[in-house]
Scaffold this active site. Structure first.
Site, mmCIF file in Angstrom:
data_model
loop_
_atom_site.group_PDB
_atom_site.id
_atom_site.type_symbol
_atom_site.label_atom_id
_atom_site.label_comp_id
_atom_site.label_asym_id
_atom_site.label_seq_id
_atom_site.Cartn_x
_atom_site.Cartn_y
_atom_site.Cartn_z
ATOM 1 N N HIS A 52 0.845 -1.210 0.000
ATOM 2 C CA HIS A 52 0.000 0.000 0.000
ATOM 3 C C HIS A 52 0.867 1.242 0.000
ATOM 4 O O HIS A 52 2.084 1.148 0.135
ATOM 5 C CB HIS A 52 -1.003 -0.027 1.162
ATOM 6 C CG HIS A 52 -0.392 0.094 2.525
ATOM 7 N ND1 HIS A 52 0.378 -0.886 3.091
ATOM 8 C CD2 HIS A 52 -0.433 1.103 3.446
ATOM 9 C CE1 HIS A 52 0.767 -0.511 4.302
ATOM 10 N NE2 HIS A 52 0.297 0.714 4.538
ATOM 11 N N HIS A 54 1.450 3.959 1.870
ATOM 12 C CA HIS A 54 1.988 4.755 2.972
ATOM 13 C C HIS A 54 3.517 4.877 2.884
ATOM 14 O O HIS A 54 4.195 3.924 2.491
ATOM 15 C CB HIS A 54 1.567 4.156 4.322
ATOM 16 C CG HIS A 54 0.131 4.419 4.641
ATOM 17 N ND1 HIS A 54 -0.605 3.645 5.511
ATOM 18 C CD2 HIS A 54 -0.710 5.393 4.199
ATOM 19 C CE1 HIS A 54 -1.841 4.126 5.586
ATOM 20 N NE2 HIS A 54 -1.927 5.182 4.805
ATOM 21 N N ASP A 56 5.944 4.778 4.936
ATOM 22 C CA ASP A 56 6.817 3.808 5.613
ATOM 23 C C ASP A 56 6.870 2.469 4.874
ATOM 24 O O ASP A 56 7.577 1.545 5.287
ATOM 25 C CB ASP A 56 6.393 3.609 7.087
ATOM 26 C CG ASP A 56 4.996 3.049 7.250
ATOM 27 O OD1 ASP A 56 4.062 3.552 6.597
ATOM 28 O OD2 ASP A 56 4.827 2.086 8.031
ATOM 29 N N HIS A 57 6.150 2.374 3.745
ATOM 30 C CA HIS A 57 6.174 1.154 2.925
ATOM 31 C C HIS A 57 6.770 1.396 1.536
ATOM 32 O O HIS A 57 7.177 0.443 0.878
ATOM 33 C CB HIS A 57 4.758 0.568 2.797
ATOM 34 C CG HIS A 57 4.183 0.200 4.134
ATOM 35 N ND1 HIS A 57 4.036 -1.093 4.556
ATOM 36 C CD2 HIS A 57 3.774 0.973 5.173
ATOM 37 C CE1 HIS A 57 3.550 -1.112 5.791
ATOM 38 N NE2 HIS A 57 3.383 0.136 6.182
ATOM 39 N N HIS A 110 -7.329 -0.733 5.558
ATOM 40 C CA HIS A 110 -6.292 0.182 6.052
ATOM 41 C C HIS A 110 -6.119 1.308 5.029
ATOM 42 O O HIS A 110 -6.142 2.484 5.370
ATOM 43 C CB HIS A 110 -5.006 -0.603 6.244
ATOM 44 C CG HIS A 110 -3.842 0.214 6.726
ATOM 45 N ND1 HIS A 110 -3.794 0.771 7.985
ATOM 46 C CD2 HIS A 110 -2.671 0.565 6.113
ATOM 47 C CE1 HIS A 110 -2.647 1.429 8.121
ATOM 48 N NE2 HIS A 110 -1.956 1.314 7.005
ATOM 49 N N ASP A 127 -0.155 -3.766 6.305
ATOM 50 C CA ASP A 127 -0.757 -3.261 7.542
ATOM 51 C C ASP A 127 -2.216 -3.710 7.674
ATOM 52 O O ASP A 127 -3.056 -2.964 8.183
ATOM 53 C CB ASP A 127 -0.693 -1.724 7.576
ATOM 54 C CG ASP A 127 0.726 -1.210 7.804
ATOM 55 O OD1 ASP A 127 1.630 -2.027 8.029
ATOM 56 O OD2 ASP A 127 0.903 0.016 7.750
ATOM 57 N N HIS A 165 4.730 -4.531 10.788
ATOM 58 C CA HIS A 165 5.077 -3.802 12.019
ATOM 59 C C HIS A 165 5.206 -4.753 13.207
ATOM 60 O O HIS A 165 4.500 -5.760 13.284
ATOM 61 C CB HIS A 165 4.013 -2.747 12.359
ATOM 62 C CG HIS A 165 4.010 -1.578 11.424
ATOM 63 N ND1 HIS A 165 4.821 -0.480 11.590
ATOM 64 C CD2 HIS A 165 3.287 -1.344 10.300
ATOM 65 C CE1 HIS A 165 4.594 0.384 10.609
ATOM 66 N NE2 HIS A 165 3.665 -0.117 9.811
HETATM 67 FE FE FE Z 1 2.845 0.900 8.032
HETATM 68 ZN ZN ZN Z 2 0.189 1.724 6.527
#
Ligand code: FE
Ligand code: ZN
Length: 253
Positions: A52, A54, A56-57, A110, A127, A165
Site C-alpha cells: 500500500h 503509505h 513507511d512502505h 487500512h 498493515d 510492524h
Molecule cells: Fe505501516
Molecule cells: Zn500503513
C-alpha cells in the site's frame, strides 16, 4: 527461499526474500537497510513488492530504482510512483529468481487499494493483519476490513504471516482486555515478551494462532461480543458491528 526481516524506522520490517544471489523486497520504506544487506550478502535485487501507498512502505523505492531498475509490483488502485506492474485480486506475481509464485489478494480497509501476496505458505499482508491485531481504518470501512481479514483467515492454518510492524505486545495487551479469561492470549504474551527480550521479531507467526488470540478474528465469540457491546454501550447486531466496535475501542486503548 529464505525470508529475512530488515528492521526499519521504529517498528517496521522490510521483508527480504532470497535464494541464490537473487533478492526481492517487500515494502521498502527506506532504501538504506536494503542496500546495506544486498552489499553485505552479495545479492542482486530482482523485484520490489508493495502492499500500500503509505510512506513507511514505499519511501525507499525511488532510491532502490536509482541503483537498479527492477520490476515494481504494487496495488493497481493506488497511485504509487515507480510501480510498473500494477496488480489486483487474482493476479499471480512470478519471481523466477526465487522459484516462487505469489497470488495477489485485494485486502482494502487500512487503505483503499491495499493488496496482499501469498505463496509458498507465506503471506505478506502489509498493515492489514497484525499479530493479535489489525491495521487502522484510514481509508476503508469496517465492513471492507472485516471482509479482508476473513479472506486472509481462510488461508491454510500453517500460513506464516509476514506483516510489516512489530505491534505484537501492544496488540496482545488489547486482546487481553477484550478476553481476560483467554489462556491462549496470556500464553502468547509470555512467549512474545521472551522473544522481544531476546531481541527477536515476533513476526512471522502462524495464521492458526490468530484464530485463538486475535480479537478481530474472534468476533463470533460470546466473550468478545459481550466486551464489545459493553464498550459500545449498546447491542451489536452483526459480526461487522462487533468488529467496528472493537476497532473503535482499540483506537482509544
Ligand atoms: Fe505501516
Ligand atoms: Zn500503513
Amino acid at each position: 527461499m529464505t525470508i529475512i526481516p530488515l528492521p526499519a524506522f521504529r517498528d517496521n520490517y522490510i521483508w527480504l526474500l532470497r535464494a541464490g544471489t537473487c533478492a526481492v523486497v517487500v515494502d521498502p520504506g527506506e532504501a538504506a537497510p536494503v542496500l546495506r544487506y544486498l552489499a553485505d550478502e552479495g545479492l542482486t535485487l530482482a523485484a520490489i513488492l508493495i502492499t500500500h501507498h503509505h510512506p513507511d512502505h514505499v519511501g525507499g523505492v525511488a532510491e532502490l530504482l536509482a541503483q537498479a531498475p527492477v520490476p515494481v509490483h504494487g496495488p493497481a488502485l493506488e497511485a504509487i510512483a515507480g510501480i510498473d506492474h500494477p496488480v489486483g485480486e487474482g493476479d499471480v506475481v512470478c519471481l523466477p529468481g526465487l522459484g516462487v509464485e505469489l497470488r495477489v489478494f485485494d485486502i482494502p480497509g487500512h487503505t483503499a487499494g491495499h493488496v496482499g501476496y501469498y505463496g509458498d505458505s507465506a503471506l505478506f499482508c502489509g498493515d492489514t493483519l497484525f499479530a493479535a491485531g489489525c491495521g487502522r481504518l484510514f481509508e476503508g470501512t469496517p465492513a471492507q476490513m472485516f471482509d479482508s481479514l476473513q479472506k486472509l483467515a481462510a488461508l491454510p492454518g500453517d500460513t506464516r504471516v509476514y506483516c510489516t510492524h512489530e505491534y505484537t505486545l501492544s496488540n496482545l495487551a488489547f486482546a487481553a482486555a477484550v478476553e481476560p479469561a483467554n489462556g491462549a492470549i496470556s500464553e502468547r504474551i509470555a512467549a512474545s515478551e521472551a522473544m522481544r527480550a531476546a531481541n527477536q521479531p515476533t513476526v512471522p507467526f502462524p495464521l492458526s494462532g490468530e484464530m485463538l488470540t486475535n480479537p478481530f478474528l474472534r468476533v463470533h465469540e460470546p466473550a468478545v461480543i459481550y466486551q464489545a457491546e459493553t464498550q459500545a454501550g449498546r447491542g451489536l447486531a452483526s459480526p461487522v458491528e462487533v468488529f467496528a466496535a472493537l476497532r473503535e475501542w482499540k483506537n482509544r486503548f
